[in-house]
Design a protein around this motif. Structure first.
Motif, short mmCIF file in Angstrom:
data_model
loop_
_atom_site.label_atom_id
_atom_site.label_comp_id
_atom_site.label_asym_id
_atom_site.label_seq_id
_atom_site.Cartn_x
_atom_site.Cartn_y
_atom_site.Cartn_z
N SER A 218 67.68 53.20 43.14
CA SER A 218 67.67 54.59 43.16
C SER A 218 68.22 54.11 41.76
O SER A 218 68.82 55.01 40.81
CB SER A 218 68.14 55.73 43.96
N LEU A 219 69.76 53.52 42.39
CA LEU A 219 70.68 53.03 41.24
C LEU A 219 70.88 52.55 40.31
O LEU A 219 71.25 52.84 38.60
CB LEU A 219 72.00 52.59 41.57
N GLY A 220 69.46 51.30 40.27
CA GLY A 220 68.89 51.02 39.54
C GLY A 220 68.98 51.61 37.74
O GLY A 220 69.27 51.35 36.59
N LYS A 221 68.03 52.37 38.16
CA LYS A 221 68.05 53.75 36.76
C LYS A 221 69.10 54.60 36.57
O LYS A 221 68.90 54.99 34.86
CB LYS A 221 66.63 54.89 37.86
N ILE A 222 70.12 54.44 36.71
CA ILE A 222 71.51 54.97 36.41
C ILE A 222 72.43 54.01 35.77
O ILE A 222 73.01 54.45 34.65
CB ILE A 222 71.72 55.55 37.34
N THR A 223 72.48 52.80 36.42
CA THR A 223 73.52 52.09 35.74
C THR A 223 72.87 50.54 35.88
O THR A 223 72.06 50.46 36.87
CB THR A 223 74.90 52.50 36.83
N GLY B 164 75.12 25.93 31.92
CA GLY B 164 76.32 25.26 33.07
C GLY B 164 77.47 26.04 32.86
O GLY B 164 78.13 26.00 33.79
N LYS B 165 77.72 26.87 31.88
CA LYS B 165 79.00 27.65 31.59
C LYS B 165 78.62 29.18 32.03
O LYS B 165 76.97 29.93 32.47
CB LYS B 165 79.35 28.02 29.93
N TYR B 166 79.91 30.17 32.97
CA TYR B 166 79.81 31.02 33.45
C TYR B 166 79.22 31.98 32.26
O TYR B 166 79.91 32.11 31.73
CB TYR B 166 80.67 31.28 34.05
N VAL B 167 78.60 33.04 32.40
CA VAL B 167 77.88 33.75 31.62
C VAL B 167 78.20 35.48 32.31
O VAL B 167 77.59 35.21 33.97
CB VAL B 167 76.66 33.76 30.59
N THR B 168 78.17 36.48 32.25
CA THR B 168 77.37 37.79 32.41
C THR B 168 76.36 38.22 32.26
O THR B 168 75.68 37.70 31.20
CB THR B 168 78.64 38.79 31.94
N GLU B 169 75.66 39.20 32.71
CA GLU B 169 74.36 38.92 33.03
C GLU B 169 74.10 40.73 34.10
O GLU B 169 75.21 40.62 34.85
CB GLU B 169 73.58 38.42 33.49
N LEU B 170 73.32 41.07 32.86
CA LEU B 170 73.33 42.30 33.75
C LEU B 170 71.79 42.77 35.11
O LEU B 170 70.64 42.43 35.16
CB LEU B 170 72.34 43.77 33.28
N SER B 171 72.27 42.78 36.49
CA SER B 171 71.51 43.42 37.01
C SER B 171 70.66 45.07 37.96
O SER B 171 71.73 45.62 37.54
CB SER B 171 72.08 42.81 38.61
N SER B 172 69.67 44.76 37.80
CA SER B 172 69.32 46.50 38.00
C SER B 172 69.21 46.39 39.85
O SER B 172 69.45 47.60 39.94
CB SER B 172 68.19 46.84 37.41
N GLY B 173 69.97 45.64 40.17
CA GLY B 173 69.37 45.84 41.55
C GLY B 173 69.23 44.48 42.50
O GLY B 173 69.11 43.69 42.15
N TRP B 174 70.10 44.52 43.67
CA TRP B 174 69.81 43.42 44.77
C TRP B 174 69.22 44.15 46.20
O TRP B 174 69.45 45.13 46.32
CB TRP B 174 70.80 42.43 44.53
N ASP B 175 67.77 43.67 46.62
CA ASP B 175 66.73 43.58 47.44
C ASP B 175 68.18 43.28 49.02
O ASP B 175 68.09 44.95 49.81
CB ASP B 175 66.59 42.85 48.68
N VAL B 176 68.98 42.94 49.22
CA VAL B 176 70.54 43.46 50.25
C VAL B 176 71.17 44.61 49.65
O VAL B 176 71.02 45.10 51.12
CB VAL B 176 70.91 42.18 50.91
N LYS B 177 71.61 44.58 48.85
CA LYS B 177 72.49 45.56 48.57
C LYS B 177 71.77 47.33 49.01
O LYS B 177 72.13 47.68 49.11
CB LYS B 177 72.79 45.69 46.94
N ILE B 178 70.03 46.98 48.42
CA ILE B 178 69.73 48.26 48.36
C ILE B 178 69.56 48.70 49.26
O ILE B 178 70.13 50.27 49.95
CB ILE B 178 68.65 47.87 47.27
#
Length: 135
Positions: free
Chosen positions: A12-17, A28-42
Motif C-alpha cells: 500500500s505504501l508502494g503506491k505512494i512512495t 560489483g559497485k554499490y549503487v542505489t535502486e528504488l524498491s516499491s516494497g518487500w514482502d517481509v516488510k509489508i
C-alpha cells in the motif's frame, strides 16, 4: 544484493512512495535502486497497522462508554501521545491528562476546545462527536 534482485513487491505504501536500497551493479559497485516494497516488510507493516486500528477502536469504545473524553480517540487516531499533543495544543501534559476525563472535557471552554481541534486538524464539532473526515 544485486541490482536486479532488489525486491519490488507491491504494498500500500508502494503506491505512494519508494524506498532507496543499496545494491551492486554488474561491475560489483554499490549503487542505489528504488524498491516499491518487500514482502517481509509489508507483512510487518500490516501487523503494525492492525495494532494501531485496534488501539483506535479501543479508544473509541472507552469514549462511548464514558470512560474517556474524545481526546483519547483523536490522540490514537492521529498517532500522537500526550507529549506530542501538549506541544501542538500548548497545554501541559498534566492538563491533557485531566482533560481526558469526560466530566472535565465537557466543561472546557470553546477556546481550549479550539486549540485541541487545531492540533488534530479538525473542527470543534468533530472533536466533540469523534467525526473523522478523510481528505
Amino acid at each position: 544484493m544485486k541490482k536486479d534482485d532488489v525486491p519490488q513487491d507491491l504494498s500500500s505504501l508502494g503506491k505512494i512512495t519508494k524506498e532507496v536500497c543499496y545494491a551492486t551493479d554488474s561491475n560489483g559497485k554499490y549503487v542505489t535502486e528504488l524498491s516499491s516494497g518487500w514482502d517481509v516488510k509489508i507483512k510487518a507493516l500490516d501487523i503494525a497497522w492492525g495494532d494501531i486500528e485496534k488501539r483506535i477502536a479501543a479508544a473509541k469504545q472507552q469514549v462511548l462508554e464514558g470512560k474517556a473524553s474524545p481526546l483519547l480517540f483523536f490522540i490514537e487516531y492521529r498517532l500522537m501521545d500526550i507529549g506530542i499533543l501538549a506541544g501542538y495544543a500548548g497545554f501541559w501534559k498534566w492538563q491533557i491528562k485531566r482533560h481526558l476525563k469526560p466530566e472535565v472535557f465537557n466543561n472546557l471552554s470553546e477556546k481550549k476546545l479550539q486549540k485541541y481541534a487545531e492540533a488534530f486538524n479538525i473542527k470543534v464539532e468533530d472533536l466533540k462527536t469523534m467525526t473523522v473526515h478523510e481528505d
